[in-house]
Enzyme design. Structure first.
Site, PDB file in Angstrom:
ATOM      1  N   TRP A  50      -7.304   3.749 -10.803  1.00  0.00           N
ATOM      2  CA  TRP A  50      -6.604   3.665  -9.516  1.00  0.00           C
ATOM      3  C   TRP A  50      -7.339   2.724  -8.572  1.00  0.00           C
ATOM      4  O   TRP A  50      -6.739   1.892  -7.907  1.00  0.00           O
ATOM      5  CB  TRP A  50      -6.460   5.058  -8.897  1.00  0.00           C
ATOM      6  CG  TRP A  50      -5.734   5.037  -7.582  1.00  0.00           C
ATOM      7  CD1 TRP A  50      -6.290   5.087  -6.337  1.00  0.00           C
ATOM      8  CD2 TRP A  50      -4.324   4.931  -7.378  1.00  0.00           C
ATOM      9  NE1 TRP A  50      -5.316   5.031  -5.375  1.00  0.00           N
ATOM     10  CE2 TRP A  50      -4.092   4.939  -5.990  1.00  0.00           C
ATOM     11  CE3 TRP A  50      -3.230   4.836  -8.235  1.00  0.00           C
ATOM     12  CZ2 TRP A  50      -2.820   4.854  -5.434  1.00  0.00           C
ATOM     13  CZ3 TRP A  50      -1.959   4.759  -7.678  1.00  0.00           C
ATOM     14  CH2 TRP A  50      -1.770   4.762  -6.298  1.00  0.00           C
ATOM     15  N   TRP A  51      -8.646   2.863  -8.512  1.00  0.00           N
ATOM     16  CA  TRP A  51      -9.428   1.977  -7.640  1.00  0.00           C
ATOM     17  C   TRP A  51      -9.244   0.521  -8.046  1.00  0.00           C
ATOM     18  O   TRP A  51      -9.073  -0.347  -7.189  1.00  0.00           O
ATOM     19  CB  TRP A  51     -10.896   2.344  -7.685  1.00  0.00           C
ATOM     20  CG  TRP A  51     -11.242   3.615  -6.978  1.00  0.00           C
ATOM     21  CD1 TRP A  51     -10.480   4.318  -6.079  1.00  0.00           C
ATOM     22  CD2 TRP A  51     -12.450   4.343  -7.114  1.00  0.00           C
ATOM     23  NE1 TRP A  51     -11.145   5.423  -5.653  1.00  0.00           N
ATOM     24  CE2 TRP A  51     -12.358   5.474  -6.269  1.00  0.00           C
ATOM     25  CE3 TRP A  51     -13.605   4.160  -7.869  1.00  0.00           C
ATOM     26  CZ2 TRP A  51     -13.384   6.405  -6.157  1.00  0.00           C
ATOM     27  CZ3 TRP A  51     -14.625   5.087  -7.754  1.00  0.00           C
ATOM     28  CH2 TRP A  51     -14.512   6.194  -6.904  1.00  0.00           C
ATOM     29  N   TYR A  58      -3.514  16.351   1.906  1.00  0.00           N
ATOM     30  CA  TYR A  58      -4.098  15.004   1.918  1.00  0.00           C
ATOM     31  C   TYR A  58      -3.092  14.048   2.533  1.00  0.00           C
ATOM     32  O   TYR A  58      -1.969  13.914   2.058  1.00  0.00           O
ATOM     33  CB  TYR A  58      -4.441  14.592   0.492  1.00  0.00           C
ATOM     34  CG  TYR A  58      -5.210  13.299   0.323  1.00  0.00           C
ATOM     35  CD1 TYR A  58      -5.701  12.569   1.398  1.00  0.00           C
ATOM     36  CD2 TYR A  58      -5.464  12.806  -0.942  1.00  0.00           C
ATOM     37  CE1 TYR A  58      -6.404  11.400   1.222  1.00  0.00           C
ATOM     38  CE2 TYR A  58      -6.181  11.635  -1.142  1.00  0.00           C
ATOM     39  CZ  TYR A  58      -6.644  10.939  -0.048  1.00  0.00           C
ATOM     40  OH  TYR A  58      -7.348   9.776  -0.239  1.00  0.00           O
ATOM     41  N   HIS A  79       1.441   4.160  -3.086  1.00  0.00           N
ATOM     42  CA  HIS A  79       1.225   5.589  -2.867  1.00  0.00           C
ATOM     43  C   HIS A  79       2.517   6.393  -3.019  1.00  0.00           C
ATOM     44  O   HIS A  79       2.473   7.553  -3.433  1.00  0.00           O
ATOM     45  CB  HIS A  79       0.551   5.828  -1.510  1.00  0.00           C
ATOM     46  CG  HIS A  79      -0.911   5.561  -1.567  1.00  0.00           C
ATOM     47  ND1 HIS A  79      -1.422   4.286  -1.507  1.00  0.00           N
ATOM     48  CD2 HIS A  79      -1.962   6.405  -1.717  1.00  0.00           C
ATOM     49  CE1 HIS A  79      -2.742   4.357  -1.615  1.00  0.00           C
ATOM     50  NE2 HIS A  79      -3.090   5.626  -1.740  1.00  0.00           N
ATOM     51  N   TYR A  88       0.839  -1.198   0.000  1.00  0.00           N
ATOM     52  CA  TYR A  88       0.000   0.000   0.000  1.00  0.00           C
ATOM     53  C   TYR A  88       0.875   1.249   0.000  1.00  0.00           C
ATOM     54  O   TYR A  88       0.662   2.169  -0.793  1.00  0.00           O
ATOM     55  CB  TYR A  88      -0.929  -0.004   1.216  1.00  0.00           C
ATOM     56  CG  TYR A  88      -1.918   1.124   1.213  1.00  0.00           C
ATOM     57  CD1 TYR A  88      -3.146   1.012   0.565  1.00  0.00           C
ATOM     58  CD2 TYR A  88      -1.637   2.325   1.853  1.00  0.00           C
ATOM     59  CE1 TYR A  88      -4.053   2.052   0.558  1.00  0.00           C
ATOM     60  CE2 TYR A  88      -2.534   3.374   1.851  1.00  0.00           C
ATOM     61  CZ  TYR A  88      -3.749   3.231   1.202  1.00  0.00           C
ATOM     62  OH  TYR A  88      -4.639   4.283   1.195  1.00  0.00           O
TER      63      TYR A  88
END
Length: 104
Positions: A76-77, A41, A22, A18
């Site tokens: 992306w999802w 963010y 990112h 993960y």
């Protein structure tokens, strides 16, 4: 500036992946997020529960409603769906959190 906080869930054994994904966020996705006004963010991980805590700021949070229709967001999802809990459309299961305190 409006603030938004939410939680998502990582599947077991995927914290390193993960973070890696990112760290290598697609430039076109970062650009889209900036275009809708997202600033500051951050995503944090509670490794003991695999809970991801997201926080962002934007001038108008309602602009985030346009994200699900964007092709780069859908890609992306789909890319992230194998390592986190998702809905049928591959969007992450995200639970909004209620603000209870703010110190400026």
């Amino acid at each position: 500036m409006q603030r938004k906080a939410f939680k998502m869930y990582l599947l077991p054994g995927n914290s390193v992946e993960y973070k890696k994904r990112h760290d290598e966020i697609w430039p076109e996705l970062a650009e889209l997020l900036h275009q809708v006004g997202i600033q500051n963010y951050s995503i944090f991980l509670d490794e003991s529960t695999r809970t991801l805590f997201g926080y962002l700021e934007a001038p108008d949070i309602s602009t985030l409603d346009s994200l699900p229709a964007q092709e780069v967001m859908k890609r992306w999802w789909a890319y992230m769906a194998d390592i986190m809990e998702t809905n049928a459309d591959h969007s992450p299961v995200a639970i909004d959190l209620t603000p209870v305190f703010y110190l400026a």
